[in-house]
Design a protein around this motif. Sequence first.
Motif, PDB file in Angstrom:
ATOM      1  N   SER A 171       0.837  -1.206   0.000  1.00  0.00           N
ATOM      2  CA  SER A 171       0.000   0.000   0.000  1.00  0.00           C
ATOM      3  C   SER A 171       0.872   1.256   0.000  1.00  0.00           C
ATOM      4  N   TYR A 172       1.994   1.232   0.728  1.00  0.00           N
ATOM      5  CA  TYR A 172       2.892   2.389   0.750  1.00  0.00           C
ATOM      6  C   TYR A 172       3.453   2.643  -0.645  1.00  0.00           C
ATOM      7  N   ASN A 173       3.877   1.544  -1.287  1.00  0.00           N
ATOM      8  CA  ASN A 173       4.495   1.671  -2.601  1.00  0.00           C
ATOM      9  C   ASN A 173       3.499   2.113  -3.662  1.00  0.00           C
ATOM     10  N   ASN A 174       2.322   1.498  -3.639  1.00  0.00           N
ATOM     11  CA  ASN A 174       1.339   1.826  -4.669  1.00  0.00           C
ATOM     12  C   ASN A 174       0.791   3.237  -4.509  1.00  0.00           C
ATOM     13  N   SER A 175       0.788   3.733  -3.269  1.00  0.00           N
ATOM     14  CA  SER A 175       0.284   5.105  -3.082  1.00  0.00           C
ATOM     15  C   SER A 175       1.182   6.098  -3.823  1.00  0.00           C
ATOM     16  N   LEU A 178      -0.073   5.771  -7.448  1.00  0.00           N
ATOM     17  CA  LEU A 178      -1.470   6.189  -7.619  1.00  0.00           C
ATOM     18  C   LEU A 178      -1.667   7.668  -7.304  1.00  0.00           C
ATOM     19  N   ASP A 179      -0.717   8.241  -6.583  1.00  0.00           N
ATOM     20  CA  ASP A 179      -0.794   9.665  -6.284  1.00  0.00           C
ATOM     21  C   ASP A 179      -0.957  10.476  -7.586  1.00  0.00           C
ATOM     22  N   GLU A 185      -6.505  14.545 -13.429  1.00  0.00           N
ATOM     23  CA  GLU A 185      -6.027  15.906 -13.759  1.00  0.00           C
ATOM     24  C   GLU A 185      -4.516  16.033 -13.574  1.00  0.00           C
ATOM     25  N   LYS A 186      -4.015  15.483 -12.474  1.00  0.00           N
ATOM     26  CA  LYS A 186      -2.576  15.563 -12.203  1.00  0.00           C
ATOM     27  C   LYS A 186      -1.802  14.808 -13.291  1.00  0.00           C
ATOM     28  N   PHE A 187      -2.333  13.670 -13.684  1.00  0.00           N
ATOM     29  CA  PHE A 187      -1.674  12.860 -14.705  1.00  0.00           C
ATOM     30  C   PHE A 187      -1.678  13.595 -16.045  1.00  0.00           C
ATOM     31  N   GLU A 188      -2.789  14.272 -16.329  1.00  0.00           N
ATOM     32  CA  GLU A 188      -2.888  15.020 -17.585  1.00  0.00           C
ATOM     33  C   GLU A 188      -1.894  16.174 -17.591  1.00  0.00           C
ATOM     34  N   MET A 189      -1.722  16.818 -16.427  1.00  0.00           N
ATOM     35  CA  MET A 189      -0.784  17.929 -16.344  1.00  0.00           C
ATOM     36  C   MET A 189       0.642  17.455 -16.644  1.00  0.00           C
TER      37      MET A 189
END
Lengths: 319, 205
Positions: A171-175, A178-179, A185-189
């Motif tokens: 969960s720590y790693n995937n966060s 996934l952040d 929107e963040k990914f698009e930026m």
Amino acid sequence: MKNFLLSIFILVVFLPGGIQAQEEERQEIIEEVKPRNNECLECHGQDEYTYFNEQLGRDVKAQMCEDYIVSEEEYYQANHFSFACVDCHSSGFNEYPHPAEARFEQIYSCTDCHGFSESDEKYQFSKIEESYKESVHHKRLGEDFSCWSCHDPHTYAIKARESNNIKNIVSYNNSMCLDCHSDVEKFEMLSGEKKNVFEHHEWLPNQNLHFNNVRCIECHTEVNKDILVAHKVQPKKEAVRKCVECHSENSLLLSTLYKYRVQENRQKNGFYNGVILNESYVIGASRNEYLNVISIVLFFAALGGILVHSLLRYFFVKK
Amino acid sequence: MEEKTYLYPKWIRLWHWSNAIFFIVLIVTGLSMQYSSQDYQFIPFSQAVYWHNIAGILLIIDYIIFLTGNALTMNGKYYKVKRKGLIDRIKKQFYYYTIGIFKGEKAPFPVNEERKFNPLQKVAYVGAMYVLIPLVIVTGVALLFPEMIVHKVFGVSGTLLTSLLHIAVGFLLTLFLLIHVYFSTFGKRVSSNFKSMINGYHEGH
């Protein structure tokens, strides 16, 4: 037997003391840096801050930009807990309001500090950097992407080597991934593309189960035998899509998620059977040799019994 | 003239053969998943998972039909075990299968309208249908929705324990199937009992 009892004695008597001493030392360091850091965290530790506006001649309440908020609690649990903010940030930040040139400071990267000491050797920072440079993140985003994009130095804590709980590691790693990847929107930026990571993984059976039990990097990085956590994130077309790469005897997970356990077990016991056992269940990968042997013996015993009985019937039972 | 008894009504025959098909699909896909390999796949893994799930759900529906049928018809009585003298009856049947049959002795518990199963069969069928099948269904449903499973039981993964139980019971049922098919050859002729499950009539010896 003697050795076993001695080990138990040492564990019971000395281990708690050792852990306590370590914790005390950690607290002492924190108490030392806290007064200096409190000056920064007074504003940067919360989402609102108050400052005296000289032009208006009064206190003004303002909202802190999300990217500049540091959680005090997380910071002192993270790896860099012993640092004062201005150890890494320009000394210009000692002044308030912060001068403009301080805001444009050159930020250190991991390898500016790490990779030079003996204690850093096991982490293989130079190899991590080499791998990262070949990753899709670096190739596509260049200088817009750095170690900090995933490993926030204010909250980063080593998990893969220290946590015994695989779920916590996952969960720590995937966060970290996934952040950005679950935030359209963040990914698009960052990438200029609009994508929903969950829709893209709809093909994956039991999507939630996979997301909660394996790290994204299990499928999205190229395995590197020299470093513990692979950093060469691959383009999506090269991601693992064949179930059997993990769901089989020589599961990929043994050289990724369970790599540290495998190494530790090999060093301690000289084998790695059952590393995945007790932790979780991976169809095709979780196998137990004893049960395998017992089932084969029982199956052939039944088959042999049937064969012998049918032969006896054929030859001795009167039609 | 051949003695024939109508022993297997249509619903039992339909249930029996559909159950057999689903069960064989479950065994084959289950084995393919458990022993999946990167070099060789008997059935592609994702296909094996898909068909295992489908056959599992159909087997549950079939089991509900079986329970309902047994509750509403006389078929349920064949599964009632009388404890008194059971061990002796089992011993008698066991003696017949291991020794008596070769001496040309007659079956101690011949099939008739009142008694479809001999004591050994009865114990095996009750064990399979009322103990093993419910166990394999409960663990199978849990594995279909693994988020329902307790995370840890005494430090061991709950999913792992559920899977072990599912596989072990599945294996025992596979052995049951193997032995069941063999004992089906104990009819008047080797093929008689198989025909009975198609036309419904049991042929007496």
